[in-house]
Design an enzyme around this catalytic site. Structure first.
Site, PDB file in Angstrom:
ATOM      1  N   ARG A  45       0.848  -1.215   0.000  1.00 60.87           N
ATOM      2  CA  ARG A  45       0.000   0.000   0.000  1.00 60.87           C
ATOM      3  C   ARG A  45       0.873   1.252   0.000  1.00 60.87           C
ATOM      4  NH1 ARG A  45      -4.769  -0.884   2.985  1.00 60.87           N
ATOM      5  NH2 ARG A  45      -5.422   1.226   2.487  1.00 60.87           N
TER       6      ARG A  45
ATOM      7  N   HIS B 264      -7.914   7.512  10.253  1.00 62.43           N
ATOM      8  CA  HIS B 264      -7.544   6.092  10.220  1.00 62.43           C
ATOM      9  C   HIS B 264      -6.043   5.888  10.007  1.00 62.43           C
ATOM     10  CE1 HIS B 264     -11.952   4.964   9.087  1.00 62.43           C
ATOM     11  NE2 HIS B 264     -11.820   5.237  10.348  1.00 62.43           N
TER      12      HIS B 264
ATOM     13  N   GLY C 178     -16.852  10.477  -1.784  1.00 65.07           N
ATOM     14  CA  GLY C 178     -16.194   9.224  -2.128  1.00 65.07           C
ATOM     15  C   GLY C 178     -16.138   8.206  -1.018  1.00 65.07           C
ATOM     16  N   THR C 179     -17.237   8.076  -0.267  1.00 65.30           N
ATOM     17  CA  THR C 179     -17.267   7.057   0.781  1.00 65.30           C
ATOM     18  C   THR C 179     -18.587   6.298   0.769  1.00 65.30           C
ATOM     19  OG1 THR C 179     -16.905   6.615   3.148  1.00 65.30           O
ATOM     20  CG2 THR C 179     -18.061   8.677   2.578  1.00 65.30           C
TER      21      THR C 179
ATOM     22  N   ASN D 227     -20.678  11.637  -4.623  1.00 64.32           N
ATOM     23  CA  ASN D 227     -20.223  10.245  -4.742  1.00 64.32           C
ATOM     24  C   ASN D 227     -20.556   9.699  -6.124  1.00 64.32           C
ATOM     25  OD1 ASN D 227     -18.895   8.578  -2.747  1.00 64.32           O
ATOM     26  ND2 ASN D 227     -20.568   7.121  -3.008  1.00 64.32           N
TER      27      ASN D 227
HETATM   28  C1  BV8 Z   1     -14.001   1.419  16.386  1.00 67.76           C
HETATM   29  C2  BV8 Z   1      -7.446   1.868   7.768  1.00 67.76           C
HETATM   30  C3  BV8 Z   1     -14.266   1.672  18.766  1.00 67.76           C
HETATM   31  C4  BV8 Z   1      -6.889   0.596   7.304  1.00 67.76           C
HETATM   32  C5  BV8 Z   1      -9.842   1.524   8.113  1.00 67.76           C
HETATM   33  C6  BV8 Z   1     -21.277   0.352  14.567  1.00 67.76           C
HETATM   34  C7  BV8 Z   1     -22.011  -0.486  13.792  1.00 67.76           C
HETATM   35  C8  BV8 Z   1     -21.351  -1.581  13.138  1.00 67.76           C
HETATM   36  C9  BV8 Z   1     -19.968  -1.809  13.277  1.00 67.76           C
HETATM   37  C10 BV8 Z   1     -19.268  -0.954  14.046  1.00 67.76           C
HETATM   38  C11 BV8 Z   1     -19.918   0.105  14.713  1.00 67.76           C
HETATM   39  N1  BV8 Z   1     -18.973   0.770  15.409  1.00 67.76           N
HETATM   40  C12 BV8 Z   1     -17.763   0.158  15.205  1.00 67.76           C
HETATM   41  C13 BV8 Z   1     -17.923  -0.899  14.384  1.00 67.76           C
HETATM   42  C14 BV8 Z   1     -16.868  -1.794  13.944  1.00 67.76           C
HETATM   43  C15 BV8 Z   1     -16.070  -1.259  12.751  1.00 67.76           C
HETATM   44  C16 BV8 Z   1     -16.964  -1.104  11.554  1.00 67.76           C
HETATM   45  O1  BV8 Z   1     -17.436  -0.041  11.239  1.00 67.76           O
HETATM   46  N2  BV8 Z   1     -17.130  -2.232  10.863  1.00 67.76           N
HETATM   47  C17 BV8 Z   1     -17.922  -2.187   9.596  1.00 67.76           C
HETATM   48  C18 BV8 Z   1     -17.197  -3.007   8.560  1.00 67.76           C
HETATM   49  C19 BV8 Z   1     -19.309  -2.634   9.845  1.00 67.76           C
HETATM   50  N3  BV8 Z   1     -15.427   0.019  13.069  1.00 67.76           N
HETATM   51  C20 BV8 Z   1     -14.239  -0.029  13.725  1.00 67.76           C
HETATM   52  O2  BV8 Z   1     -13.680  -1.043  14.077  1.00 67.76           O
HETATM   53  C21 BV8 Z   1     -13.589   1.323  14.007  1.00 67.76           C
HETATM   54  N4  BV8 Z   1     -13.118   1.383  15.364  1.00 67.76           N
HETATM   55  O3  BV8 Z   1     -15.189   1.387  16.214  1.00 67.76           O
HETATM   56  O4  BV8 Z   1     -13.391   1.519  17.619  1.00 67.76           O
HETATM   57  C22 BV8 Z   1     -14.810   3.092  18.762  1.00 67.76           C
HETATM   58  C23 BV8 Z   1     -16.189   3.380  18.702  1.00 67.76           C
HETATM   59  C24 BV8 Z   1     -16.654   4.687  18.775  1.00 67.76           C
HETATM   60  C25 BV8 Z   1     -15.802   5.746  18.836  1.00 67.76           C
HETATM   61  C26 BV8 Z   1     -14.462   5.417  18.861  1.00 67.76           C
HETATM   62  C27 BV8 Z   1     -13.967   4.070  18.804  1.00 67.76           C
HETATM   63  C28 BV8 Z   1     -12.304   1.517  13.172  1.00 67.76           C
HETATM   64  C29 BV8 Z   1     -12.582   1.504  11.743  1.00 67.76           C
HETATM   65  C30 BV8 Z   1     -11.304   1.884  10.972  1.00 67.76           C
HETATM   66  C31 BV8 Z   1     -10.699   0.692  10.269  1.00 67.76           C
HETATM   67  N5  BV8 Z   1      -9.632   1.113   9.361  1.00 67.76           N
HETATM   68  N6  BV8 Z   1      -8.834   1.976   7.317  1.00 67.76           N
HETATM   69  C32 BV8 Z   1      -6.465   0.654   5.872  1.00 67.76           C
HETATM   70  O5  BV8 Z   1      -6.827   1.575   5.147  1.00 67.76           O
HETATM   71  O6  BV8 Z   1      -5.766  -0.274   5.501  1.00 67.76           O
HETATM   72  S1  BV8 Z   1     -11.452   1.531   7.507  1.00 67.76           S
HETATM   73  C33 BV8 Z   1     -11.287   1.624   5.764  1.00 67.76           C
HETATM   74  O7  BV8 Z   1     -12.487   1.110   5.250  1.00 67.76           O
HETATM   75  C34 BV8 Z   1     -11.171   3.022   5.198  1.00 67.76           C
HETATM   76  O8  BV8 Z   1     -10.365   3.856   5.975  1.00 67.76           O
HETATM   77  C35 BV8 Z   1     -12.621   3.463   5.184  1.00 67.76           C
HETATM   78  O9  BV8 Z   1     -13.002   3.941   6.441  1.00 67.76           O
HETATM   79  C36 BV8 Z   1     -13.345   2.165   4.915  1.00 67.76           C
HETATM   80  C37 BV8 Z   1     -13.594   2.019   3.449  1.00 67.76           C
HETATM   81  O10 BV8 Z   1     -14.654   2.806   3.158  1.00 67.76           O
HETATM   82  P1  BV8 Z   1     -14.603   3.912   1.972  1.00 67.76           P
HETATM   83  O11 BV8 Z   1     -13.406   4.781   2.132  1.00 67.76           O
HETATM   84  O12 BV8 Z   1     -15.930   4.492   1.966  1.00 67.76           O
HETATM   85  O13 BV8 Z   1     -14.317   3.027   0.662  1.00 67.76           O
HETATM   86  P2  BV8 Z   1     -15.332   2.039  -0.085  1.00 67.76           P
HETATM   87  O14 BV8 Z   1     -14.512   1.281  -1.046  1.00 67.76           O
HETATM   88  O15 BV8 Z   1     -16.178   1.326   0.900  1.00 67.76           O
HETATM   89  O16 BV8 Z   1     -16.321   3.030  -0.889  1.00 67.76           O
HETATM   90  C38 BV8 Z   1     -15.803   3.867  -1.885  1.00 67.76           C
HETATM   91  C39 BV8 Z   1     -16.945   4.785  -2.292  1.00 67.76           C
HETATM   92  O17 BV8 Z   1     -16.433   5.699  -3.257  1.00 67.76           O
HETATM   93  C40 BV8 Z   1     -18.123   4.037  -2.927  1.00 67.76           C
HETATM   94  O18 BV8 Z   1     -19.332   4.570  -2.397  1.00 67.76           O
HETATM   95  C41 BV8 Z   1     -17.982   4.367  -4.426  1.00 67.76           C
HETATM   96  O19 BV8 Z   1     -19.234   4.539  -5.042  1.00 67.76           O
HETATM   97  C42 BV8 Z   1     -17.276   5.716  -4.380  1.00 67.76           C
HETATM   98  N7  BV8 Z   1     -16.429   5.979  -5.553  1.00 67.76           N
HETATM   99  C43 BV8 Z   1     -15.656   5.073  -6.232  1.00 67.76           C
HETATM  100  N8  BV8 Z   1     -14.988   5.715  -7.230  1.00 67.76           N
HETATM  101  C44 BV8 Z   1     -15.348   7.042  -7.164  1.00 67.76           C
HETATM  102  C45 BV8 Z   1     -16.249   7.206  -6.072  1.00 67.76           C
HETATM  103  N9  BV8 Z   1     -16.792   8.396  -5.734  1.00 67.76           N
HETATM  104  C46 BV8 Z   1     -16.440   9.476  -6.508  1.00 67.76           C
HETATM  105  N10 BV8 Z   1     -15.552   9.394  -7.560  1.00 67.76           N
HETATM  106  C47 BV8 Z   1     -15.010   8.205  -7.920  1.00 67.76           C
HETATM  107  N11 BV8 Z   1     -14.177   8.151  -8.969  1.00 67.76           N
END
Ligand code: BV8
Length: 232
Positions: A59, A109, A175-176, A201
């Site tokens: 990465r 992150h 973009g999220t 988006n």
């Molecule tokens: C935590 C670093 C305690 C690593 C990342 C509540 C409900 C359910 C689950 C949870 C919850 N609370 C916590 C959780 C657990 C978990 C979670 O959310 N799980 C999910 C899977 C259900 N969360 C955690 O564990 C977090 N920590 O909760 O700790 C806490 C609680 C409260 C307060 C404080 C602490 C930690 C999460 C962080 C993990 N690390 N990244 C790395 O990068 O290697 S997350 C990683 O995935 C990214 O950083 C980002 O956040 C996520 C990916 O999402 P996106 O960036 O949106 O990317 P994606 O591909 O999904 O979407 C792309 C979008 O772009 C699409 O919509 C597409 O249409 C669009 N797009 C594409 N091309 C274009 C475009 N738009 C415009 N132009 C284009 N050309």
């Protein structure tokens, strides 16, 4: 409509897609051919540190090879010219916002170009590899890990983010997919404090219904158009 002074912008992988960095929710749901839980959790790092270090070395290489695109450049222009408060909260670990010139950026992150010593807690700007367990420049221990927030870990600077959301007149999400928390909950928090909310988006996200307005299209087109409008 109240005048807009304080803006919070949340960005995700979609803003860097046109810079050649893959998004997460690839059609096969794999993350660069890995299951997320195999490479982005503290548990995975304990179980197979080599796999995780190799994954982030790759990465890091990809980030170094990528270039900012017109969406990053437009937000950098907004950062330079916006007289009110502005905070770009990015979920991305790339440095394309900064390389485009943006300064008011917060990596909730973590960052690919940063290594964190788990022995002395120092953080170091890092462009090399970690697979070969290089010594920490501060304490010499072979205890460096990617400075990345993994699933189950607390995102960085949450207090600063919550404070900015509480003061925001406008919250913009770019973009999220709205799949990962706590980032996916920011729109509700901002709206709860009376902010207008706008989504830019490629496709509707999981949280689209929570936004006042959604504009669809590639970030490189719709972000510069929006910035032009705001600065007019
Ligand atoms: C935590 C670093 C305690 C690593 C990342 C509540 C409900 C359910 C689950 C949870 C919850 N609370 C916590 C959780 C657990 C978990 C979670 O959310 N799980 C999910 C899977 C259900 N969360 C955690 O564990 C977090 N920590 O909760 O700790 C806490 C609680 C409260 C307060 C404080 C602490 C930690 C999460 C962080 C993990 N690390 N990244 C790395 O990068 O290697 S997350 C990683 O995935 C990214 O950083 C980002 O956040 C996520 C990916 O999402 P996106 O960036 O949106 O990317 P994606 O591909 O999904 O979407 C792309 C979008 O772009 C699409 O919509 C597409 O249409 C669009 N797009 C594409 N091309 C274009 C475009 N738009 C415009 N132009 C284009 N050309």
């Amino acid at each position: 409509m109240t005048a807009i002074r304080n803006i919070v912008i949340l960005t995700g992988a979609g803003i860097s897609a046109e810079s050649g960095l893959r998004t997460f929710r690839a059609e096969d749901g794999l993350w660069e051919d890995h299951r997320v839980e195999d490479v982005a959790t503290p548990h995975a790092f304990r179980r197979d540190p080599e796999l995780v270090q190799r994954f982030y070395d790759l990465r890091r290489e990809n980030v170094l090879a990528a270039q900012p695109n017109p969406a990053h450049q437009a937000l950098a222009r907004l950062d330079r010219e916006w007289p009110g408060e502005l905070l770009i909260v990015t979920q991305n670990i790339d440095d394309l916002h900064e390389r485009a010139g943006a300064q008011r950026v917060l990596h909730m992150h973590g960052e690919a170009l940063s290594a964190w010593c788990t022995a002395c807690d120092a953080r170091h700007h890092w462009t090399g590899t970690l697979l070969d367990s290089p010594p920490c420049p501060a304490c010499g221990a072979a205890a460096l890990r990617p400075d990345i927030v993994w699933f189950g870990e607390m995102p960085y600077e949450m207090e600063r983010i919550f404070a900015a959301l509480a003061r925001a007149d406008l919250f913009v999400s770019i973009g999220t997919s709205g799949a990962v928390y706590p980032a996916a909950g920011f729109v509700q928090q901002a709206a709860g404090h009376g902010a207008r909310t706008l989504e830019l988006n490629l496709e509707r996200s999981l949280g689209s219904s929570m936004f006042d307005e959604t504009r669809l299209g590639p970030a490189s087109e719709i972000v510069p158009a929006w910035v032009e409008e705001v600065l007019r």
